[in-house]
Design a protein around this motif. Structure first.
Motif, mmCIF file in Angstrom:
data_model
loop_
_atom_site.group_PDB
_atom_site.id
_atom_site.type_symbol
_atom_site.label_atom_id
_atom_site.label_comp_id
_atom_site.label_asym_id
_atom_site.label_seq_id
_atom_site.Cartn_x
_atom_site.Cartn_y
_atom_site.Cartn_z
ATOM 1 N N ALA A 112 0.081 7.814 -4.433
ATOM 2 C CA ALA A 112 -0.665 7.291 -3.286
ATOM 3 C C ALA A 112 -2.165 7.373 -3.526
ATOM 4 N N GLY A 130 6.297 5.168 -7.957
ATOM 5 C CA GLY A 130 5.112 4.364 -8.227
ATOM 6 C C GLY A 130 5.207 3.520 -9.473
ATOM 7 N N ASN A 133 0.813 -1.222 0.000
ATOM 8 C CA ASN A 133 0.000 0.000 0.000
ATOM 9 C C ASN A 133 0.843 1.268 0.000
ATOM 10 N N LYS A 134 2.155 1.107 0.146
ATOM 11 C CA LYS A 134 3.047 2.258 0.146
ATOM 12 C C LYS A 134 3.492 2.584 -1.274
ATOM 13 N N VAL A 135 4.041 3.766 -1.454
ATOM 14 C CA VAL A 135 4.520 4.193 -2.775
ATOM 15 C C VAL A 135 5.997 3.812 -2.910
ATOM 16 N N LYS A 185 -3.165 4.666 -5.869
ATOM 17 C CA LYS A 185 -3.206 3.382 -5.192
ATOM 18 C C LYS A 185 -4.511 3.251 -4.401
ATOM 19 N N LYS A 206 5.614 6.302 4.528
ATOM 20 C CA LYS A 206 4.741 6.539 3.369
ATOM 21 C C LYS A 206 5.280 5.874 2.114
ATOM 22 N N ILE A 207 6.597 5.666 2.081
ATOM 23 C CA ILE A 207 7.223 5.134 0.868
ATOM 24 C C ILE A 207 8.081 3.916 1.189
#
Length: 225
Positions: free
Chosen positions: A218, A180, A46-48, A221, A78-79
């Motif tokens: 994000a 991404g 779910n992270k970038v 996603k 977050k990534i």
């Protein structure tokens, strides 16, 4: 020298005409970033996923490394950040093996700044099997453990994978950032309108573009859930 320049700087001349209306805080496709025709698969859940394509001997990669490292730290969870050492010719392969060996040993983050400094500040040669081994041993890394990994099938597999990624992402210069699995930017792309400004300003522009692209990726996603 001509090859060196081509290898170190992403060819962004085609975007120059569009940079007048581009803004790092509101990045525009074709000016601040480009989009791959075919998005690449990522492994970040779910992270970038953010990937840097780099080369230890590239002065622009060395200059960008501190700011990029700080940016990655700021992103928190977050990534998922990855690095891919490139090879524009066969002589680059020892440095690819150097990176992947250090990564396998859990020492890439610690050693990357030291390698950049050795090459670009201290003017040391760290790009052949012998000079690489000499360098890492002087840094206190176990010679036997390093050598075993450096020559292993696992490292060779990662080098081959790096070549596949370099082709899939159409890497034409470094440093280059992929976000991404789809969006491409770099200091030379995002900072094309700042050609006469300090390199640090081009870096800052690219980091702003990266912020926006992480949010964009994000959101995309989230929209696929």
């Amino acid at each position: 020298m001509r090859f060196f320049k081509q290898a170190c700087v992403v060819m962004s001349l085609g975007f120059a005409a569009l940079t007048a209306v581009a803004s790092p805080s509101n990045p525009q496709e074709g000016a601040d970033y480009r989009v791959l025709e075919q998005a690449q698969p990522t492994e970040s859940g779910n992270k970038v996923e953010v990937t840097e394509f780099f080369w230890y001997n590239c002065p622009h990669c060395a200059a960008f490394d501190p700011a990029l490292s700080a940016w990655v730290k700021k992103q928190g969870d977050k990534i998922v950040f990855k690095q891919v050492p490139v090879a524009f010719r066969d002589s680059f392969v020892p440095q690819q093996k150097l990176y992947y060996t250090l990564e396998a040993m859990g020492k890439a983050g610690e050693m990357n700044p030291k390698i950049f400094r050795a090459i670009h500040v201290d003017r040391q040669t760290v790009d052949t099997d012998d000079t690489i081994l000499d360098f890492v041993v002087k840094q206190g890394i176990d010679k036997k453990a390093f050598t075993a990994l450096y020559s292993s099938f696992g490292i060779q597999t990662k080098v081959r994978r790096a070549a596949q990624l370099q082709e899939s992402y159409k890497v034409d210069g470094v440093p280059m950032i992929a976000i991404g699995g789809r969006y491409i930017t770099s200091p030379s792309i995002a900072g094309a309108a700042m050609a006469n400004q300090p390199e640090s300003m081009q870096q800052a522009a690219s980091l702003q573009v990266m912020d926006a692209l992480v949010l964009k990726a994000a959101a995309e996603k989230g929209g696929k859930k």
